[in-house]
Design a protein around this motif. Structure first.
Motif, PDB file in Angstrom:
ATOM      1  N   ILE A   1      56.767   6.959 107.000  1.00 46.36           N
ATOM      2  CA  ILE A   1      57.914   7.688 106.447  1.00 46.36           C
ATOM      3  C   ILE A   1      58.863   8.094 107.561  1.00 46.36           C
TER       4      ILE A   1
ATOM      5  N   LEU B   1      51.993  14.709 100.350  1.00 46.66           N
ATOM      6  CA  LEU B   1      51.440  14.228 101.612  1.00 46.66           C
ATOM      7  C   LEU B   1      51.396  15.383 102.610  1.00 46.66           C
ATOM      8  N   ASP B   2      50.977  15.114 103.816  1.00 49.84           N
ATOM      9  CA  ASP B   2      50.882  16.137 104.857  1.00 49.84           C
ATOM     10  C   ASP B   2      52.287  16.409 105.411  1.00 49.84           C
ATOM     11  N   TYR B   3      53.043  17.226 104.672  1.00 47.61           N
ATOM     12  CA  TYR B   3      54.439  17.479 105.048  1.00 47.61           C
ATOM     13  C   TYR B   3      54.535  18.316 106.328  1.00 47.61           C
TER      14      TYR B   3
ATOM     15  N   CYS C   1      61.870  14.055 106.145  1.00 50.97           N
ATOM     16  CA  CYS C   1      60.415  13.860 106.109  1.00 50.97           C
ATOM     17  C   CYS C   1      59.753  14.949 105.286  1.00 50.97           C
ATOM     18  N   TYR C   2      60.203  16.181 105.467  1.00 54.82           N
ATOM     19  CA  TYR C   2      59.657  17.286 104.693  1.00 54.82           C
ATOM     20  C   TYR C   2      59.852  17.046 103.196  1.00 54.82           C
TER      21      TYR C   2
ATOM     22  N   ALA D   1      54.111  15.830 109.273  1.00 58.68           N
ATOM     23  CA  ALA D   1      55.261  14.928 109.287  1.00 58.68           C
ATOM     24  C   ALA D   1      56.512  15.640 109.784  1.00 58.68           C
TER      25      ALA D   1
ATOM     26  N   TYR E   1      55.704  13.803  97.441  1.00 63.46           N
ATOM     27  CA  TYR E   1      54.577  12.905  97.178  1.00 63.46           C
ATOM     28  C   TYR E   1      53.223  13.501  97.588  1.00 63.46           C
TER      29      TYR E   1
ATOM     30  N   CYS F   1      57.675  13.916 101.962  1.00 63.03           N
ATOM     31  CA  CYS F   1      56.227  14.167 101.998  1.00 63.03           C
ATOM     32  C   CYS F   1      55.831  15.268 101.013  1.00 63.03           C
ATOM     33  N   LYS F   2      56.642  16.281 100.873  1.00 62.15           N
ATOM     34  CA  LYS F   2      56.359  17.352  99.911  1.00 62.15           C
ATOM     35  C   LYS F   2      56.360  16.799  98.491  1.00 62.15           C
TER      36      LYS F   2
ATOM     37  N   GLU G   1      52.608   9.117 106.598  1.00 62.20           N
ATOM     38  CA  GLU G   1      53.635  10.012 107.149  1.00 62.20           C
ATOM     39  C   GLU G   1      54.315   9.369 108.358  1.00 62.20           C
TER      40      GLU G   1
END
Length: 148
Positions: free
Chosen positions: A107, A32-34, A23-24, A37, A30, A27-28, A104
């Motif tokens: 994901i 996003l709020d890694y 997830c990290y 997530a 793209y 999300c990182k 997220e």
């Protein structure tokens, strides 16, 4: 979490750790709020019981209820945002009918399924090959005996 098995030989902690790692990364990449997530992924299976053993005090099937149980346990230990709570509760979509509210959350849903399949596939594959090896050993032994 290290005391409870999740899928075959994988502990609940190992499963959550890998889900959080993927997830990290996603999300990182793209933007996003890694952080949310990753935190939610690390806590998404914090249910702290062996789900394979039927427990009379638990209502409903594990697949449908453990997201809420994990969220309740996580809230007792950490200060979670509403987004993190939603990700944890709805990570079993489509089994749980409600959609995750964030990308997220989707994901984690996909990463969780990928990790579960990966953990299961490795064990099933190794067991299958062990059985096939024994089968082939019997065939070769039979051919050797017949030839003698």
């Amino acid at each position: 979490m290290k005391k409870y098995r999740q899928h075959y030989e994988t502990t609940c902690f190992e499963h959550c750790y890998m889900a959080a790692y993927y997830c990290y990364l996603i999300c990182k990449k793209y933007h996003l709020d890694y952080r949310s997530a990753t935190r939610a992924a690390m806590l998404h299976d914090l249910f702290l019981y062996d789900w394979r053993v039927r427990q009379p005090d638990r209502k409903g099937l594990h697949a449908f209820t453990h997201g809420k149980e994990a969220c309740k346990n996580a809230c007792q230990l950490f200060d979670l945002s509403e987004k993190e709570k939603d990700i944890i509760i709805k990570h079993m979509w489509p089994v749980t009918i409600e959609f995750p509210k964030s990308i997220e959350g989707f994901i984690l849903t996909l990463v969780d399924k990928y990790c579960a399949l990966s953990e299961s596939f490795d064990v099933v594959k190794s067991r299958l090959f062990q059985k096939q090896a024994f089968r082939y050993a019997y065939v070769f032994l039979s051919l050797f005996i017949i030839r003698i």
